[in-house]
Design an enzyme around this catalytic site. Structure first.
Site, short mmCIF file in Angstrom:
data_model
loop_
_atom_site.label_atom_id
_atom_site.label_comp_id
_atom_site.label_asym_id
_atom_site.label_seq_id
_atom_site.Cartn_x
_atom_site.Cartn_y
_atom_site.Cartn_z
CG ASP A 117 37.62 13.73 64.94
OD1 ASP A 117 38.09 13.30 66.00
OD2 ASP A 117 37.66 14.91 64.58
N1 URA Z 1 41.95 16.77 63.78
C1 URA Z 1 40.62 16.63 63.75
O1 URA Z 1 39.90 17.61 63.94
N2 URA Z 1 40.09 15.43 63.52
C2 URA Z 1 40.84 14.33 63.32
O2 URA Z 1 40.30 13.25 63.11
C3 URA Z 1 42.22 14.48 63.34
C4 URA Z 1 42.75 15.71 63.58
#
Ligand code: URA
Length: 245
Positions: A102
């Protein structure tokens, strides 16, 4: 390079197992079965094990980036936000991220031009183990931990069981290491939200055999030979699982 070393580097098997495969007549070089241990493999030779082409990892590039927060896991962003492409030199070639972190998540991001490996590593069916360090609101208690072990219920269905370890607890927050092997959208954040412990920061510490280690935020390094062999071994075992149905 000797054939058994070639096979080990390619992640087919340990050197000893590779010797067994050779002796048992499962290995072809240039189309011919080779049973002699120590046979030399010339650069560019076609090596097959049980009819499948086996390539050496160094024909591709594998880069480990410590992605910072506020960076997109894409090579371009129409919205003009920073991307992981800006964090690596251009001369590394056409490498792309394997999977996604993310915008607000930091940590280990593998980038490669090895499309086959990338495909396997991100395929939900062959879920690679990933460990994240999450700082969450509140104190994670035994029933929460049980919920993670049982599989937290998410909108689209229960997540698979996750391992959690409380690293430390402070006033109003907990630091948790969580290991999952799925890759659903915003999965870790949603799992903690579902247990009423929203995430305030998230860092991926490990992606399969690749750990963040001492790699500084925003820096990158080449994956080690050992890491690449392990990745290849994962991909090869995934392929065999696929063949087995
Ligand atoms: N889970 C999440 O919530 N975000 C990420 O970037 C990776 C795994």
């Amino acid at each position: 390079m000797r054939l058994q070393k070639y096979l080990a580097h390619a992640g087919v098997a340990s050197r000893r197992k590779a010797e067994e495969l050779i002796a048992a007549g499962h290995v072809r070089v240039g189309g011919k079965i080779v049973r002699k241990l120590g046979t030399s493999v010339e650069a560019g030779a076609r090596v097959e094990v049980a009819g499948k082409l086996v390539e050496l990892p160094h024909e591709h590039r594998y880069v480990v980036l410590h992605k910072p927060e506020k960076v997109m896991t894409t090579m371009r962003d129409p919205g003009g936000r920073r991307t992981v492409a800006e964090m690596i030199p251009k001369n590394l070639g056409r490498i792309v991220p394997v999977g996604r972190l993310d915008y607000d998540t930091a940590g280990v991001l593998l980038m490669t031009d090895d499309g086959d490996l990338a495909h396997v590593l991100t395929h939900p069916r062959f879920g690679v183990e990933k460990t994240y360090r999450a700082v969450v609101r509140g104190k994670l208690l035994a029933p929460d931990i049980k919920a993670f072990l049982a599989g937290v219920r998410l909108e689209e269905g229960s997540a698979q069981p996750a391992k959690v370890r409380v690293v430390r607890t402070g006033t109003g927050f907990s630091e948790i290491d969580i290991t999952i092997h799925e890759g659903r959208n915003r999965q870790v954040r949603r799992m903690f939200e579902a247990t009423d412990h929203p995430v305030t920061s998230l860092v991926r510490l490990r992606f399969g055999p690749i750990s963040l280690g001492e790699l500084k935020i925003g820096n990158w390094r080449e994956a080690t030979e050992k890491e690449v062999s392990s990745l290849r071994a994962l991909a090869n075992s995934a392929h065999s699982a696929e063949d087995d149905g």
